[in-house]
Design an enzyme around this catalytic site. Structure first.
Site, mmCIF file in Angstrom:
data_model
loop_
_atom_site.group_PDB
_atom_site.id
_atom_site.type_symbol
_atom_site.label_atom_id
_atom_site.label_comp_id
_atom_site.label_asym_id
_atom_site.label_seq_id
_atom_site.Cartn_x
_atom_site.Cartn_y
_atom_site.Cartn_z
ATOM 1 N N LEU A 142 -89.726 -61.491 -43.336
ATOM 2 C CA LEU A 142 -90.195 -60.364 -42.534
ATOM 3 C C LEU A 142 -89.699 -60.484 -41.093
ATOM 4 C CD1 LEU A 142 -93.605 -58.657 -42.896
ATOM 5 C CD2 LEU A 142 -92.618 -58.995 -40.639
ATOM 6 N N VAL A 145 -85.943 -59.666 -41.120
ATOM 7 C CA VAL A 145 -85.624 -58.244 -41.174
ATOM 8 C C VAL A 145 -85.965 -57.563 -39.854
ATOM 9 C CG1 VAL A 145 -86.275 -56.036 -42.251
ATOM 10 C CG2 VAL A 145 -85.784 -58.032 -43.687
ATOM 11 N N GLU A 146 -87.094 -57.931 -39.274
ATOM 12 C CA GLU A 146 -87.531 -57.283 -38.040
ATOM 13 C C GLU A 146 -86.579 -57.544 -36.877
ATOM 14 O OE1 GLU A 146 -89.730 -55.140 -37.159
ATOM 15 O OE2 GLU A 146 -90.761 -54.928 -39.063
ATOM 16 N N THR A 147 -86.249 -58.808 -36.628
ATOM 17 C CA THR A 147 -85.509 -59.133 -35.397
ATOM 18 C C THR A 147 -84.449 -60.224 -35.567
ATOM 19 O OG1 THR A 147 -87.137 -60.811 -34.739
ATOM 20 C CG2 THR A 147 -87.518 -58.551 -33.963
ATOM 21 N N TYR A 334 -87.548 -50.664 -46.683
ATOM 22 C CA TYR A 334 -87.889 -51.812 -45.844
ATOM 23 C C TYR A 334 -88.594 -52.889 -46.657
ATOM 24 C CZ TYR A 334 -90.405 -54.546 -42.314
ATOM 25 O OH TYR A 334 -90.912 -55.572 -41.566
#
Length: 351
Positions: A142, A145-147, A334
């Site tokens: 997670l 994927v986010e940053t 996502y």
């Protein structure tokens, strides 16, 4: 009449101020000098000139005893940021087919970086799994994927982005006004300057991209150094993600999805990608000629269909944990990217 006169006086006062030298702001203003980069020339062109913003300021002063001068100064130094609205209307999670979307996140480079992130944070990942029941690979994926594990956290000030969405994006103005309020309260709580905080175009912050309300409620000081830092502390990021998922219903040691075979796609059109929770028992799917193509547990699932090629759609039967990922970002593309990256990263025993 008295109220109108007072408002006009305030407007004239701030307009006069706007013609003064604003090369810097007072050191004790609580407002960042970075807001000067794109400062409106006149007070009336700034957000402080919006009657709706004035009502918003009044609310914060009345309900939270916020410093009116600090708010007036901050809003007078910003104007609409059109790029934020453009990006909000063209989100890749909505307009990009999955087989293109996933290539940004589900690849060996990001998986390798994830395994490196997991190896140096094994202590915190084990702790989070014990306390919150969330598998390390899910937490790592997670954040990946986010940053990209904190490499890409956003470079625009959160205050201007949130203000633009709160007052110039009617479709979700109530939500973003609430987030703007949460941000300003967080600024005061954390001792930040308004406008110093950098994040995404939608106002998400740190390596976990928490919106301000989630930062307030679910971010945790996991390394127990007395300060929550979602930009610089990987431990805090790990604990905060685990806390978020647990809060939204993550079930420990339960599957995420199984591949599905759909014999007659035209008969399940009304069931594909519907809702935000498991909808049917396996026996009900079987009656529609939707069968799990892998070992499964007999619990309710939802049917997910994503385009995995220009002329190909693949299907999954998704359990509750899949939809919990969607609480983080309400996109099936996502959620599937997070879970597929988690599978590539693997378990910490293999790091």
């Amino acid at each position: 009449m008295i109220k109108q006169a007072a408002f006009v006086f305030l407007a004239l006062g701030l307009t006069a101020c706007s013609s003064m030298d604003h090369s810097t702001l007072p050191a004790d203003s609580g407002v960042s000098n970075s807001l000067l980069e794109d400062m409106p020339e006149e007070w009336a062109e700034s957000y402080a000139g919006y009657p709706e913003v004035q009502r918003f300021i009044n609310k914060l002063v009345k309900e939270h005893n916020y410093d009116r001068n600090r708010l007036e100064l901050a809003f007078s130094h910003i104007k609409v940021r059109p790029k934020v609205i453009e990006k909000s209307d063209n989100q890749p999670e909505v307009i990009t087919p999955y087989y293109e979307y996933k290539t940004r996140f589900v690849n060996e480079d990001r998986a390798k970086a994830g395994r490196e992130f997991a190896k140096r944070n094994e202590k915190w990942l084990r702790k989070a799994q014990q306390e919150f029941g969330v598998e390390p690979s899910i937490i790592v994926a997670l954040i990946g994927v986010e940053t990209y594990y904190g490499r890409i956290t956003g470079s625009r000030d959160v205050f201007t982005s949130l203000t633009t969405l709160a007052f110039d994006y009617p479709r979700r103005k109530d939500y973003f006004q609430s987030e703007l309020e949460a941000y300003l309260l967080l600024v005061r709580q954390e001792g930040w300057n308004i406008g110093d905080t950098k994040g995404s175009y939608s106002g998400a912050m740190g390596m976990v991209q928490f919106m301000p309300s989630n930062y307030q409620k679910l971010a945790v000081d996991y390394d127990q150094n007395g300060h929550i830092d979602l930009w610089g502390s990987e431990a805090d990021a790990i604990g905060s993600v685990a806390n978020y998922l647990k809060h939204h219903g993550w079930k420990a040691r339960e599957p995420w999805f199984v591949m599905a075979y759909v014999a007659e796609p035209e008969k399940v059109v009304d069931f594909v990608n519907r809702g935000r929770a498991p909808s049917s028992e396996m026996t009900e799917w079987s009656a529609l000629n939707v069968l799990p193509a892998q070992s499964f547990i007999p619990k309710k699932t939802g049917l997910i269909g994503l385009r995995t090629g220009a002329e190909e759609v693949s299907y999954w039967l998704a359990y509750e944990n899949f939809f919990t990922i969607m609480d983080y970002n309400p996109s099936r593309r996502y959620a599937m990217s997070v879970l597929e990256l988690a599978e590539m990263i693997g378990s910490y025993e293999s790091y």
